[in-house]
Design an enzyme around this catalytic site. Structure first.
Site, PDB file in Angstrom:
ATOM      1  N   SER A   1       0.794  -1.242   0.000  1.00  0.00           N
ATOM      2  CA  SER A   1       0.000   0.000   0.000  1.00  0.00           C
ATOM      3  C   SER A   1       0.818   1.280   0.000  1.00  0.00           C
ATOM      4  O   SER A   1       0.249   2.368  -0.144  1.00  0.00           O
ATOM      5  CB  SER A   1      -0.948   0.012   1.195  1.00  0.00           C
ATOM      6  N   VAL A   2       2.123   1.187   0.124  1.00  0.00           N
ATOM      7  CA  VAL A   2       2.944   2.389  -0.057  1.00  0.00           C
ATOM      8  C   VAL A   2       2.663   2.994  -1.430  1.00  0.00           C
ATOM      9  O   VAL A   2       2.783   4.211  -1.626  1.00  0.00           O
ATOM     10  CB  VAL A   2       4.439   2.047   0.111  1.00  0.00           C
TER      11      VAL A   2
END
Length: 373
Positions: free
Chosen positions: A61-62
């Site tokens: 999810s970065v």
């Protein structure tokens, strides 16, 4: 490898934190200057291939922060209006909501209700069509809930239509940060680190019972958000060639720590030097708190700006509440602090389960960084 002697405590914290646990990289910018660029450990399941300067890893999810940056770049160019209805850019999109609501996890579309068929995770058109036809789980704009996987297709489809090309090409060409991809090109596959499963008893914590119960409740928002399509729960999926090559923009960004630190370093330098990605006014709006309080999906207190995660109860990744960035499942982290002028990125290959709080590996490195300023 490089570490400014003034930031030696950061390097020490990094080396101690990851000793003997797969591989990782750490990069830090301060006032637009690289002060830490380190890596260590191994990048394959057998512990033979050493982590190198150009090793990349899936940061999960970065990648949401990467999409957010591209969205605000288009805002700066006058190509995207945050307050416009999504249907202006995406004809046929049924939910009446704004682009800003998509970015702030307020659109009410964290999941698709109907069971999606096998292969949907890798089918851009199937996922965007399903989301365009979906009814919101709450009135858009009134509440927020983490759009764990749908964020990528919702925001990504708007960006694709504005930019006129596949999202992977837009990220590569518009942001211009080497070694940063949504979907890893086949030619770069040999550089990817193997994602090792969590070690029993090593830094793991227990998820809140409310989240565990919601994940197990058939038809709940939480269960649908994380388990539909069901194939995203396949063990080892992120180590497959199919996953690495696909466009799953909320989850399969690949990068070096240096690339992510470069991205956030260019963001927080907007008042300090030429070459910044966004101007001060655009960045100020982008990182202002937009969603705060109880999260309808995670069932905890969370904070989001327009596409960026902000330090919160379950992810206190920086001491300054004005810091912005994003964490990723398993422990990856990238953030910028505009007040301190710092940007940090950490990309591990050894995954850590940390559902109820921050990855325990972050704290000593972040604490050491702020102590050195």
């Amino acid at each position: 490898m490089w570490c400014d002697p003034a930031f030696a405590p950061v390097a020490d914290a990094f080396r101690q934190t990851d000793a003997g646990q797969g591989g990782a990289a750490l990069a830090v910018y301060v006032d637009g200057r690289v002060v830490v660029d380190l890596w260590q450990g191994t990048a394959d399941p057998d512990g033979v291939r050493r982590w190198e300067r150009d090793t990349v890893v899936n940061v999960f999810s970065v990648s949401k922060g990467v999409l957010a940056t591209l969205a605000h770049l288009y805002v700066q160019r006058g190509l995207l209006d945050l307050d416009a209805p999504v249907a202006r850019y995406w004809p046929g999109f049924a939910t009446v909501t704004t682009v800003a609501d998509l970015l702030a996890h307020r659109s009410g579309l964290p999941a698709v209700r109907r069971e999606l068929p096998p292969g949907s995770l890798f089918d851009w058109d199937a996922m965007t069509a399903a989301l365009a036809a979906e009814s919101p789980w709450w009135t858009p704009g009134e509440r927020h809930g983490y759009h764990a996987v749908t964020f990528g297709w919702l925001v990504g489809e708007v960006l694709r239509r504005v930019g006129g090309r596949p999202l992977r090409d837009l990220v590569r060409d518009e942001l211009g940060v080497p070694d940063l991809w949504i979907g890893l090109p086949a030619a770069e596959a040999g550089r990817a680190a193997y994602l090792a499963p969590p070690l029993a008893g090593h830094g793991q914590d227990v998820a809140p019972s409310s989240l565990i119960n919601a994940m197990s409740e058939p038809g709940s928002i939480t269960m649908k958000a994380f388990c539909n399509p069901a194939e995203q729960l396949t063990p080892g999926l992120a180590n497959t060639a199919r996953w690495r090559a696909a466009e799953i923009p909320a989850s399969n960004g690949h990068a070096t720590a240096r690339a992510l630190a470069t991205l956030y370093g260019r963001l927080v330098s907007c008042r300090r030097r030429a070459g910044a990605i966004l101007g001060p006014d655009v960045l100020g709006r982008a990182v202002a708190p937009r969603s705060e309080g109880r999260d309808e999906v995670l069932l905890a207190q969370t904070r989001f700006a327009l596409g960026y995660m902000l330090p919160c109860e379950i992810r206190p990744f920086a001491p300054n509440p004005r810091a912005f960035g994003h964490s990723g499942s398993g422990g990856a982290l990238a953030f910028g602090d505009p007040d301190a002028g710092v940007a940090l990125a950490y990309t591990p290959s050894r995954l850590v389960v940390s559902a109820a709080g921050p990855d325990p590996r972050w704290k000593p490195m972040v604490a050491a960084l702020y102590a050195c300023l």
